[in-house]
Scaffold this motif. Structure first.
Motif, PDB file in Angstrom:
ATOM      1  N   THR A  29       0.824  -1.202   0.000  1.00 31.06           N
ATOM      2  CA  THR A  29       0.000   0.000   0.000  1.00 31.06           C
ATOM      3  C   THR A  29       0.862   1.259   0.000  1.00 31.06           C
ATOM      4  O   THR A  29       0.595   2.209  -0.740  1.00 31.06           O
ATOM      5  N   VAL A  30       1.901   1.266   0.816  1.00 31.88           N
ATOM      6  CA  VAL A  30       2.798   2.426   0.874  1.00 31.88           C
ATOM      7  C   VAL A  30       3.512   2.603  -0.462  1.00 31.88           C
ATOM      8  O   VAL A  30       3.637   3.723  -0.968  1.00 31.88           O
ATOM      9  N   ARG A  35       4.084   5.490  -5.729  1.00 29.86           N
ATOM     10  CA  ARG A  35       4.028   5.490  -7.202  1.00 29.86           C
ATOM     11  C   ARG A  35       2.952   6.444  -7.707  1.00 29.86           C
ATOM     12  O   ARG A  35       3.165   7.190  -8.668  1.00 29.86           O
ATOM     13  N   ALA A  36       1.800   6.444  -7.070  1.00 24.72           N
ATOM     14  CA  ALA A  36       0.709   7.318  -7.493  1.00 24.72           C
ATOM     15  C   ALA A  36       1.080   8.786  -7.290  1.00 24.72           C
ATOM     16  O   ALA A  36       0.786   9.630  -8.147  1.00 24.72           O
ATOM     17  N   ARG A  37       1.740   9.096  -6.185  1.00 22.95           N
ATOM     18  CA  ARG A  37       2.166  10.478  -5.948  1.00 22.95           C
ATOM     19  C   ARG A  37       3.162  10.934  -7.001  1.00 22.95           C
ATOM     20  O   ARG A  37       3.077  12.058  -7.509  1.00 22.95           O
ATOM     21  N   ARG A  38       4.140  10.066  -7.318  1.00 30.77           N
ATOM     22  CA  ARG A  38       5.122  10.423  -8.343  1.00 30.77           C
ATOM     23  C   ARG A  38       4.444  10.636  -9.694  1.00 30.77           C
ATOM     24  O   ARG A  38       4.761  11.579 -10.417  1.00 30.77           O
ATOM     25  N   GLU A  41       2.599  13.972  -9.605  1.00 30.23           N
ATOM     26  CA  GLU A  41       3.540  15.096  -9.708  1.00 30.23           C
ATOM     27  C   GLU A  41       4.075  15.228 -11.126  1.00 30.23           C
ATOM     28  O   GLU A  41       4.217  16.341 -11.640  1.00 30.23           O
ATOM     29  N   GLU A  42       4.389  14.099 -11.761  1.00 25.57           N
ATOM     30  CA  GLU A  42       4.858  14.122 -13.144  1.00 25.57           C
ATOM     31  C   GLU A  42       3.781  14.688 -14.076  1.00 25.57           C
ATOM     32  O   GLU A  42       4.067  15.492 -14.951  1.00 25.57           O
ATOM     33  N   HIS A  43       2.552  14.287 -13.863  1.00 24.38           N
ATOM     34  CA  HIS A  43       1.451  14.791 -14.670  1.00 24.38           C
ATOM     35  C   HIS A  43       1.269  16.290 -14.468  1.00 24.38           C
ATOM     36  O   HIS A  43       1.029  17.034 -15.431  1.00 24.38           O
ATOM     37  N   ASP A  44       1.379  16.747 -13.222  1.00 22.35           N
ATOM     38  CA  ASP A  44       1.236  18.184 -12.934  1.00 22.35           C
ATOM     39  C   ASP A  44       2.360  19.008 -13.591  1.00 22.35           C
ATOM     40  O   ASP A  44       2.118  20.118 -14.055  1.00 22.35           O
TER      41      ASP A  44
END
Length: 47
Positions: A29-30, A35-38, A41-44
């Motif tokens: 889960t962590v 991975r989702a945060r990265r 951030e990459e998408h932003d």
């Protein structure tokens, strides 16, 4: 510790497997969250 009698090994192994599975699920889960945060951030950054 309580006396588990002849089932001590089985009970302790069940506890061990359960703890290992819970730790694995928490780790997964962590890692998925990181991975989702990265990815977000990459998408932003690239709009």
């Amino acid at each position: 510790m309580i006396d588990l009698g002849r089932y001590a090994t089985t009970v302790l192994m069940a506890y061990g497997v359960s703890i290992a599975l819970i730790v694995g699920l928490v780790w997964q889960t962590v890692a998925a969250n990181a991975r989702a945060r990265r990815a977000l951030e990459e998408h932003d950054r690239h709009g």
